[in-house]
Design a protein around this motif. Structure first.
Motif, PDB file in Angstrom:
ATOM      1  N   UNK A   1     -17.109  14.923 -44.441  1.00 46.36           N
ATOM      2  CA  UNK A   1     -16.980  13.738 -45.295  1.00 46.36           C
ATOM      3  C   UNK A   1     -16.274  12.655 -44.494  1.00 46.36           C
ATOM      4  N   UNK A   2     -16.040  11.511 -45.128  1.00 49.90           N
ATOM      5  CA  UNK A   2     -15.498  10.355 -44.408  1.00 49.90           C
ATOM      6  C   UNK A   2     -13.979  10.406 -44.304  1.00 49.90           C
ATOM      7  N   UNK A   3     -13.463  11.413 -43.632  1.00 47.82           N
ATOM      8  CA  UNK A   3     -12.059  11.443 -43.251  1.00 47.82           C
ATOM      9  C   UNK A   3     -11.936  10.876 -41.838  1.00 47.82           C
ATOM     10  N   UNK A   4     -10.825  10.177 -41.556  1.00 47.60           N
ATOM     11  CA  UNK A   4     -10.607   9.561 -40.236  1.00 47.60           C
ATOM     12  C   UNK A   4     -11.739   8.609 -39.861  1.00 47.60           C
ATOM     13  N   UNK A   5     -12.329   7.952 -40.843  1.00 47.36           N
ATOM     14  CA  UNK A   5     -13.491   7.108 -40.589  1.00 47.36           C
ATOM     15  C   UNK A   5     -13.146   5.932 -39.677  1.00 47.36           C
ATOM     16  N   UNK A   6     -11.879   5.562 -39.639  1.00 45.14           N
ATOM     17  CA  UNK A   6     -11.445   4.462 -38.778  1.00 45.14           C
ATOM     18  C   UNK A   6     -11.854   4.678 -37.328  1.00 45.14           C
ATOM     19  N   UNK A   7     -11.958   5.950 -36.920  1.00 47.42           N
ATOM     20  CA  UNK A   7     -12.205   6.266 -35.512  1.00 47.42           C
ATOM     21  C   UNK A   7     -13.660   6.636 -35.222  1.00 47.42           C
ATOM     22  N   UNK A   8     -14.539   6.473 -36.231  1.00 42.82           N
ATOM     23  CA  UNK A   8     -15.937   6.841 -36.055  1.00 42.82           C
ATOM     24  C   UNK A   8     -16.836   5.750 -36.624  1.00 42.82           C
ATOM     25  N   UNK A   9     -17.922   5.493 -35.926  1.00 42.34           N
ATOM     26  CA  UNK A   9     -18.832   4.440 -36.362  1.00 42.34           C
ATOM     27  C   UNK A   9     -19.609   4.838 -37.611  1.00 42.34           C
ATOM     28  N   UNK A  10     -19.805   6.135 -37.818  1.00 40.70           N
ATOM     29  CA  UNK A  10     -20.594   6.599 -38.953  1.00 40.70           C
ATOM     30  C   UNK A  10     -20.154   8.006 -39.335  1.00 40.70           C
ATOM     31  N   UNK A  11     -20.555   8.434 -40.518  1.00 41.12           N
ATOM     32  CA  UNK A  11     -20.264   9.795 -40.949  1.00 41.12           C
ATOM     33  C   UNK A  11     -21.034  10.803 -40.111  1.00 41.12           C
ATOM     34  N   UNK A  12     -22.187  10.400 -39.604  1.00 46.75           N
ATOM     35  CA  UNK A  12     -22.944  11.277 -38.696  1.00 46.75           C
ATOM     36  C   UNK A  12     -22.129  11.593 -37.450  1.00 46.75           C
ATOM     37  N   UNK A  13     -21.396  10.606 -36.967  1.00 51.92           N
ATOM     38  CA  UNK A  13     -20.541  10.843 -35.805  1.00 51.92           C
ATOM     39  C   UNK A  13     -19.424  11.839 -36.125  1.00 51.92           C
ATOM     40  N   UNK A  14     -18.924  11.795 -37.366  1.00 52.52           N
ATOM     41  CA  UNK A  14     -17.927  12.782 -37.779  1.00 52.52           C
ATOM     42  C   UNK A  14     -18.546  14.176 -37.771  1.00 52.52           C
ATOM     43  N   UNK A  15     -19.772  14.288 -38.263  1.00 56.89           N
ATOM     44  CA  UNK A  15     -20.465  15.578 -38.255  1.00 56.89           C
ATOM     45  C   UNK A  15     -20.620  16.104 -36.830  1.00 56.89           C
ATOM     46  N   UNK A  16     -20.963  15.220 -35.912  1.00 64.37           N
ATOM     47  CA  UNK A  16     -21.092  15.641 -34.510  1.00 64.37           C
ATOM     48  C   UNK A  16     -19.757  16.128 -33.963  1.00 64.37           C
ATOM     49  N   UNK A  17     -18.677  15.432 -34.329  1.00 67.53           N
ATOM     50  CA  UNK A  17     -17.357  15.843 -33.851  1.00 67.53           C
ATOM     51  C   UNK A  17     -16.955  17.186 -34.446  1.00 67.53           C
ATOM     52  N   UNK A  18     -17.251  17.398 -35.724  1.00 69.70           N
ATOM     53  CA  UNK A  18     -16.959  18.697 -36.338  1.00 69.70           C
ATOM     54  C   UNK A  18     -17.808  19.805 -35.706  1.00 69.70           C
ATOM     55  N   UNK A  19     -19.030  19.477 -35.358  1.00 71.03           N
ATOM     56  CA  UNK A  19     -19.915  20.466 -34.741  1.00 71.03           C
ATOM     57  C   UNK A  19     -19.436  20.942 -33.383  1.00 71.03           C
ATOM     58  N   UNK A  20     -18.480  20.212 -32.790  1.00 74.68           N
ATOM     59  CA  UNK A  20     -17.933  20.644 -31.500  1.00 74.68           C
ATOM     60  C   UNK A  20     -17.280  22.019 -31.582  1.00 74.68           C
ATOM     61  N   UNK A  21     -16.842  22.441 -32.759  1.00 75.06           N
ATOM     62  CA  UNK A  21     -16.172  23.733 -32.868  1.00 75.06           C
ATOM     63  C   UNK A  21     -17.071  24.872 -32.418  1.00 75.06           C
ATOM     64  N   UNK A  22     -18.378  24.693 -32.539  1.00 79.03           N
ATOM     65  CA  UNK A  22     -19.305  25.761 -32.156  1.00 79.03           C
ATOM     66  C   UNK A  22     -19.422  25.899 -30.640  1.00 79.03           C
TER      67      UNK A  22
END
Length: 470
Positions: free
Chosen positions: A185-206
């Motif tokens: 979801x849109x947490x820390x949105x200040x540092x990401x251009x889009x929510x898709x970018x947040x998803x990509x950052x979360x996907x780094x855990x894999x």
């Protein structure tokens, strides 16, 4: 019992030099956490230097020190104490047979971590290690690893981020066999251009998964396919969870109650009916993630179900308190630890499910949501329908970020806009009455937890045993 670390082991792990012999049964870099027997690591940060607090750590009973300067007390000297902490974390990881589970997500990660700890402890008593509090950043994760006993069977590690690349570094350190994304979801949105970018950052855990590892993905999330793409790049196995019947782990039936939820779930070939001791539809999703992880880790699903039933009293994350007020008592829902748009909506929905007794009202104390960037005003104003749907009679909003919400609600209900937590406390003292139900939620930096702490001093009895407001 063998010590957590000896001076010789610390020196070997960090490449440092031991001066004096000692054994430590804990690790910390906060002198205030020393209670006796710990290794105190003197970290150097941008704002302070842990070496300043060596006297306090020694006075409180630290067994030894990890330092980059000489000391008259038993210590291991290294060139860089931060690098030393990371080296100690890697050594703890490599010496233990523990199956490691990494947990991240925009919401729910601490709750899932705690629920997993309880569920696995049912299966392996005294052999489960987990991050404490929300130690999920670039210092908290290595500290949690360094604290893991050598004979642990399971390790559960929460990992957070507010910039791209941070999770990749943390998961590379933990090297989990199982990795979970609870939600995007849109947490820390200040540092990401889009929510898709947040998803990509979360996907780094894999990316840190060991060969043969399992990725656990929220099926119902709008970014599911994006997360699945990251998971397929690194995971040998993928398990999805959610309310949708197409998810690998899904709810076949859900009954939501004011103080709990009852669920029948399908976990692969298994069918399980259980109770969740925390209220709200979002906790159903959290519980399904827990069951998916327990299944992937080879744990006992039935015991996990029992643990979920006993899950309650998470301070700052849904704990309920009955506090004394003039003429009787009121219920406080403590969600004060943090807030983003998704968690705000979920918490307000829980408030709306509670029917106050007799003449009681639903009240809300909401603090601003931080790190939302240029969309902050929009996200705050968009909370208005959730507040109205929850049946809130009066609301206290805290901080400049809350101006758009105050404006959106001005003609609908009693709105009191204050600057900070002390002013909010004053308003609560005036407003809270017998049989009221009060939700407290906001970004941690606003210190609404201080308001809850004051109310906790007036506690009549903790809610429990299925007690509800009605």
């Amino acid at each position: 019992m063998s010590p957590l670390w000896t001076a010789a082991e610390i020196a070997t792990a960090t490449g440092g030099t031991a001066h004096g012999d000692f054994s430590a049964n804990g690790v910390t870099f906060d002198s205030r956490e020393v209670i006796g027997g710990e290794l105190f690591i003197a970290l150097k940060g941008e704002a302070d230097d842990g070496h300043r607090f060596l006297p306090q750590a020694i006075d409180r009973g630290a067994a030894g020190l990890l330092v980059s300067a000489d000391s008259d007390h038993p210590h291991v000297r290294v060139a860089d104490t931060t690098a030393g902490l990371y080296a100690l974390a890697a050594a703890a990881r490599d010496r233990s047979p523990a199956l490691r589970i990494g947990v991240t997500g925009s919401v729910g990660k601490t709750g899932v971590k705690e629920a997993l700890r309880l569920a696995l402890t049912r299966f392996a008593p005294d052999a489960v290690h987990a991050s404490v509090k929300s130690y999920n950043n670039h210092t908290g994760v290595p500290l949690s690893l360094a604290r893991m006993p050598r004979d642990s069977r399971f390790g559960v590690f929460e990992m957070g981020m507010n910039h791209a690349g941070e999770l990749a570094a943390l998961t590379a350190l933990v090297r989990p066999q199982v990795a979970i994304v609870t939600w995007v979801a849109s947490a820390h949105r200040e540092f990401f251009a889009s929510e898709e970018d947040i998803a990509d950052a979360k996907g780094e855990i894999f990316s840190g998964l060991l060969p043969g590892g399992t990725a656990i993905v929220p099926y119902d999330n709008i970014h599911r396919d994006r997360l699945l793409g990251h998971a397929r790049d690194h995971a040998a196995h993928i398990i999805t969870f959610g309310l949708d019947p197409a998810a690998d782990v899904h709810a076949e039936a859900v009954a939501l109650h004011p103080d709990c939820s009852c669920v029948t779930a399908r976990v692969g070939e298994h069918r399980l009916t259980f109770k969740i001791g925390m209220a709200g539809r979002h906790w159903v999703g959290n519980a399904l993630a827990v069951l998916a992880a327990v299944h992937a880790a080879g744990g006992d699903l039935a015991l996990a179900g029992l643990a979920l039933a006993e899950l309650s009293d998470l301070p700052g994350r849904g704990q309920r308190l009955r506090v004394g007020v003039e003429g009787g008592s009121a219920i406080v829902i403590d969600e004060s630890y943090n807030a983003n748009p998704a968690s705000m909506a979920a918490s307000l929905a829980v408030l709306g499910d509670i029917a106050p007794a007799r003449t009681g009202r639903r009240l809300a104390l909401l603090g601003g949501m931080r790190e939302l960037g240029s969309l902050s005003d929009e996200f705050h104003a968009d909370l208005a329908p959730h507040v109205v749907a929850a049946g809130v009679s009066s609301i206290i909003v805290v901080g400049n970020e809350m101006k758009p919400l105050a404006a959106a609600l001005a003609r609908r209900l009693d709105v009191r806009h204050v600057a900070d937590a002390p002013a909010a406390q004053t308003e609560i003292d005036r407003l809270l009455g017998a049989d009221d139900v009060l939700l407290v939620k906001g970004s941690n930096s606003l210190r609404l937890g201080d308001v809850v702490a004051t109310l906790r001093g007036r506690i009549v009895a903790p809610l429990g045993g299925g007690e509800t407001a009605a």
